[in-house]
Write an enzyme that holds these catalytic residues in place. Structure first.
Site, PDB file in Angstrom:
ATOM      1  N   LEU A 100      -2.108  -3.378 -14.041  1.00 34.66           N
ATOM      2  CA  LEU A 100      -2.830  -2.332 -13.306  1.00 34.66           C
ATOM      3  C   LEU A 100      -3.876  -1.734 -14.239  1.00 34.66           C
ATOM      4  O   LEU A 100      -3.674  -1.704 -15.456  1.00 34.66           O
ATOM      5  CB  LEU A 100      -1.858  -1.232 -12.849  1.00 34.66           C
ATOM      6  CG  LEU A 100      -0.789  -1.623 -11.821  1.00 34.66           C
ATOM      7  CD1 LEU A 100       0.096  -0.423 -11.493  1.00 34.66           C
ATOM      8  CD2 LEU A 100      -1.412  -2.177 -10.553  1.00 34.66           C
ATOM      9  N   ASP A 101      -4.953  -1.223 -13.659  1.00 28.45           N
ATOM     10  CA  ASP A 101      -6.004  -0.581 -14.456  1.00 28.45           C
ATOM     11  C   ASP A 101      -5.485   0.718 -15.076  1.00 28.45           C
ATOM     12  O   ASP A 101      -4.503   1.296 -14.597  1.00 28.45           O
ATOM     13  CB  ASP A 101      -7.205  -0.232 -13.563  1.00 28.45           C
ATOM     14  CG  ASP A 101      -7.837  -1.468 -12.948  1.00 28.45           C
ATOM     15  OD1 ASP A 101      -7.683  -2.559 -13.528  1.00 28.45           O
ATOM     16  OD2 ASP A 101      -8.468  -1.329 -11.885  1.00 28.45           O
ATOM     17  N   VAL A 102      -6.232   1.209 -16.042  1.00 28.56           N
ATOM     18  CA  VAL A 102      -5.821   2.429 -16.753  1.00 28.56           C
ATOM     19  C   VAL A 102      -5.668   3.616 -15.795  1.00 28.56           C
ATOM     20  O   VAL A 102      -4.772   4.462 -15.959  1.00 28.56           O
ATOM     21  CB  VAL A 102      -6.799   2.734 -17.932  1.00 28.56           C
ATOM     22  CG1 VAL A 102      -8.201   3.034 -17.427  1.00 28.56           C
ATOM     23  CG2 VAL A 102      -6.304   3.846 -18.812  1.00 28.56           C
ATOM     24  N   HIS A 183      -9.704  -6.277 -11.171  1.00 28.49           N
ATOM     25  CA  HIS A 183     -10.118  -5.115 -10.370  1.00 28.49           C
ATOM     26  C   HIS A 183     -10.253  -5.454  -8.881  1.00 28.49           C
ATOM     27  O   HIS A 183     -11.180  -4.975  -8.195  1.00 28.49           O
ATOM     28  CB  HIS A 183     -11.492  -4.589 -10.843  1.00 28.49           C
ATOM     29  CG  HIS A 183     -11.495  -4.014 -12.225  1.00 28.49           C
ATOM     30  ND1 HIS A 183     -10.430  -3.360 -12.786  1.00 28.49           N
ATOM     31  CD2 HIS A 183     -12.466  -3.994 -13.181  1.00 28.49           C
ATOM     32  CE1 HIS A 183     -10.742  -2.963 -14.010  1.00 28.49           C
ATOM     33  NE2 HIS A 183     -11.957  -3.345 -14.280  1.00 28.49           N
ATOM     34  N   LYS A 186     -10.563  -2.615  -6.062  1.00 32.80           N
ATOM     35  CA  LYS A 186     -11.807  -1.834  -6.219  1.00 32.80           C
ATOM     36  C   LYS A 186     -13.010  -2.685  -5.828  1.00 32.80           C
ATOM     37  O   LYS A 186     -13.943  -2.196  -5.177  1.00 32.80           O
ATOM     38  CB  LYS A 186     -11.945  -1.355  -7.666  1.00 32.80           C
ATOM     39  CG  LYS A 186     -10.908  -0.297  -8.039  1.00 32.80           C
ATOM     40  CD  LYS A 186     -10.980   0.048  -9.508  1.00 32.80           C
ATOM     41  CE  LYS A 186      -9.863   0.997  -9.906  1.00 32.80           C
ATOM     42  NZ  LYS A 186      -9.676   1.096 -11.344  1.00 32.80           N
TER      43      LYS A 186
END
Ligand code: URA
Length: 229
Positions: A100-102, A183, A186
């Site tokens: 997962l992204d930050v 990503h 998004k």
């Protein structure tokens, strides 16, 4: 299993430190000092190191509720790794099944079992990942069909695999995807002119994030959860 390997798999010692401990006479099997690294450990043996009983750590399967400002890399970089939230031994043997992204929160699965993790991350296995998505701009009903047909992402050929979109209200939806492109969520919304302002993973396959886990908390998976992947 050889005794030196058994010690490595039960403690944080490297093979050479395990051998040194053996030579010093720090290791006993059923109360008798053993110095031979190649000694064959049987299931019934009680192995002590410095007087403490040691046992091999078996395969591990963990769910964690990822907070923001942590990363799904195995080493700390600009932000701490999610592995640093686990107060257990030998986290270096664990890997993260799907990153997962930050700024993304929610369900992260962590395991020592590479084959199990492959079933989650390989696009061929079509393991669904469900996200709760907050958006900057209003959602149009037509998106449901567009996401089912596939979306062309910027700088990529072809379409995304069919994704299920459930619109909750004007700025909130649930999206289930079976791929894990960089990503991806998004970029899917960016491709249709919207912007993700909040992203939370609720579910991987049939494993749902346990609502009793606060951000940063974790627990071992149940046998049923492990078998469901
Ligand atoms: N898709 C994204 O864009 N970010 C994530 O963290 C996960 C899926």
């Amino acid at each position: 299993m050889r005794l030196d390997k058994f010690i490595c798999e039960s403690t944080s010692l490297t093979r050479s430190l395990a051998k040194k401990a053996l030579h010093r006479g720090d290791v006993t099997c059923d109360g008798v000092i053993v110095k031979n690294s190649g000694f064959k450990v049987e299931a019934s043996h009680q192995i002590h190191l410095d007087g403490e009983l040691i046992t091999v750590i078996g395969p591990r399967f963990i769910m964690l509720n990822k907070p923001v400002e942590t990363i799904c890399s195995t080493i700390d970089e600009e932000y701490p790794s999610v592995l640093s939230l686990l107060d257990i031994a030998k986290t270096e043997d664990l890997h993260i099944a799907g990153r997962l992204d930050v700024d993304t929160t929610g369900l992260v699965l962590i395991t020592s079992d590479g084959q199990w993790s492959h079933k989650i991350t390989s696009p061929k296995k079509e393991c669904g990942k469900r996200y709760l998505v907050q958006l900057a701009d209003p959602l149009a009903e037509e998106l449901v069909e567009q996401f089912t047909q596939g979306i062309e992402l910027r700088n990529e050929d072809g379409l995304t695999k069919p994704a299920q979109l459930e619109i909750i209200d004007s700025h909130q939806a649930r999206l289930t995807i079976t791929e894990g492109k960089y990503h991806q969520v998004k970029r899917m919304f960016a491709a249709v002119g919207n912007k993700v302002v909040g992203l939370h993973r609720e579910c991987v396959g049939k494993i749902e994030l346990d609502r009793s886990l606060a951000p940063g908390e974790w627990r071992y998976l149940t046998d049923d959860e492990i078998a469901s992947i």
